[in-house]
Scaffold this motif. Structure first.
Motif, PDB file in Angstrom:
ATOM      1  N   GLY A  42       0.802  -1.214   0.000  1.00  0.00           N
ATOM      2  CA  GLY A  42       0.000   0.000   0.000  1.00  0.00           C
ATOM      3  C   GLY A  42       0.829   1.255   0.000  1.00  0.00           C
ATOM      4  N   GLY A  43       2.095   1.165  -0.391  1.00  0.00           N
ATOM      5  CA  GLY A  43       3.018   2.290  -0.293  1.00  0.00           C
ATOM      6  C   GLY A  43       3.030   3.228  -1.470  1.00  0.00           C
ATOM      7  N   TYR A  44       2.091   3.066  -2.427  1.00  0.00           N
ATOM      8  CA  TYR A  44       1.946   4.002  -3.547  1.00  0.00           C
ATOM      9  C   TYR A  44       3.211   4.094  -4.413  1.00  0.00           C
ATOM     10  N   GLY A  45       4.122   3.114  -4.311  1.00  0.00           N
ATOM     11  CA  GLY A  45       5.357   3.175  -5.092  1.00  0.00           C
ATOM     12  C   GLY A  45       6.357   4.186  -4.577  1.00  0.00           C
ATOM     13  N   LEU A  46       6.200   4.655  -3.349  1.00  0.00           N
ATOM     14  CA  LEU A  46       7.072   5.703  -2.824  1.00  0.00           C
ATOM     15  C   LEU A  46       8.472   5.210  -2.510  1.00  0.00           C
ATOM     16  N   PHE A  47       8.615   3.936  -2.187  1.00  0.00           N
ATOM     17  CA  PHE A  47       9.880   3.452  -1.650  1.00  0.00           C
ATOM     18  C   PHE A  47      10.694   2.659  -2.655  1.00  0.00           C
ATOM     19  N   GLY A  48      10.164   2.421  -3.833  1.00  0.00           N
ATOM     20  CA  GLY A  48      10.878   1.686  -4.859  1.00  0.00           C
ATOM     21  C   GLY A  48       9.904   1.068  -5.842  1.00  0.00           C
TER      22      GLY A  48
END
Length: 329
Positions: A42-48
């Motif tokens: 659920g991290g919206y692609g923020l971390f990789g």
């Protein structure tokens, strides 16, 4: 459509491979790089960039559908109550009437339960001519109230009469081409709102007040149940949620109205819970200047490049930056 109800969205994921901003690829799971795993779900692609996923699978089975007409305001609560009372439900989804004269007044809850005979399950089949007809009806709704009314009649009246026993694999085998209108000048918009079951009636009223007045061509609403996710850091559903997926036919003349509708419905939905809204397609976000968007992206990259654990990145750090970074001018 939900299956093996109810489970959190991240539950079926065993592990993933992620490429980080420095180009390094790491395997993440509940036992390896667990902090990154919790942020990636659920991290919206923020971390990789997620390159691979290993998922749990569920067995195919023969299922029998049941169709229950429900008032639109009551659909969310009824959905949650049905799943809580009947653990035999394997798959379920809901629909709402999108015709202007009856906007969100009527709903339909469709549930699937296993049949007694689970022998000799057939291979998954395409829906063939049904998909072709469904695609035509779906696209006829644009700028046509009669077509919206006709489609709701097929869902509420025709569907229960002609939909019989099927299999899980068949239900999941619907081709995406059904939604394609073949017009390269149009871009459909997808919104998804995550609402507590006991506030779904308020959400319906907000949609009634906002969407028809903005002259949007809302083609479909699919309602699903999302169980509480206590594992993901940026969870869509920290508590049980009713997720409403909305498909709007996009075109330039209605773009400003679409943004206004998104703004108003988002503001009303967030009144009591800031996690109610997920714009599933960045193009659906509210218009902002290109400079602001690029600036936010640069700040996100700097934030990601800092030598600290993803566990140190709070939602207050990345949330506002992400919202600015994805908005289109």
């Amino acid at each position: 459509m939900a299956g093996r109800l109810p489970i959190p969205a991240a539950a079926p994921v065993r592990s993933l491979k992620m490429m980080f901003p420095d180009g390094v690829i790491r395997t993440c799971s509940r036992s390896e790089n667990a902090d990154v795993f919790r942020h990636a779900m659920g991290g919206y692609g923020l971390f990789g960039v997620i390159l691979e996923l290993e998922l749990d699978m569920v067995p195919n089975m023969r299922l029998e559908p049941r169709f229950e007409p429900v008032a639109g305001r009551q659909l969310g609560q009824r959905f949650a109550e049905t799943l809580a009372a009947d653990r035999s439900v394997e798959m379920a989804y809901g629909r709402l009437d999108v015709s202007i004269d009856n906007f969100f007044n009527d709903g339909l809850l469709i549930t699937f339960r296993p049949t007694e005979d689970q022998s000799d399950l057939p291979a998954a089949e395409g829906s063939g001519i049904v998909s072709a007809i469904s695609a035509k009806i779906f696209r006829m709704q644009t700028e046509s109230e009669r077509s919206k009314q006709f489609r709701w009649w097929t869902e509420e009246t025709l569907g229960p009469s002609f939909t019989g026993v099927t299999t899980r694999n068949n239900l999941m085998n619907e081709p995406v081409i059904t939604l394609d209108d073949g017009d390269p000048s149009r871009t459909d918009i997808l919104h998804e709102y995550f609402v507590p079951p006991d506030r779904f009636a308020d959400f319906v009223e907000a949609c009634r007040a906002v969407i028809p007045a903005s002259y949007q061509q809302l083609l479909n609403v699919t309602v699903r149940y999302v169980a509480a996710d206590t594992e993901s850091v940026l969870a869509y559903a920290p508590e049980p949620r009713i997720a409403s997926v909305m498909v709007l036919a996009g075109n330039e003349p209605t773009r400003r109205g679409r943004h206004a509708a998104h703004d108003a419905s988002a503001d009303r939905a967030r009144a009591g819970d800031r996690r109610l809204l997920l714009p599933a397609v960045p193009a659906a976000c509210v218009a902002r200047s290109a400079d602001a968007k690029l600036s936010a992206r640069r700040r996100l990259r700097r934030l990601q490049a800092q030598p600290r654990s993803p566990a140190d990145l709070s939602q207050s750090d990345v949330g506002p930056l992400f919202q600015q970074a994805v908005r289109t001018p």
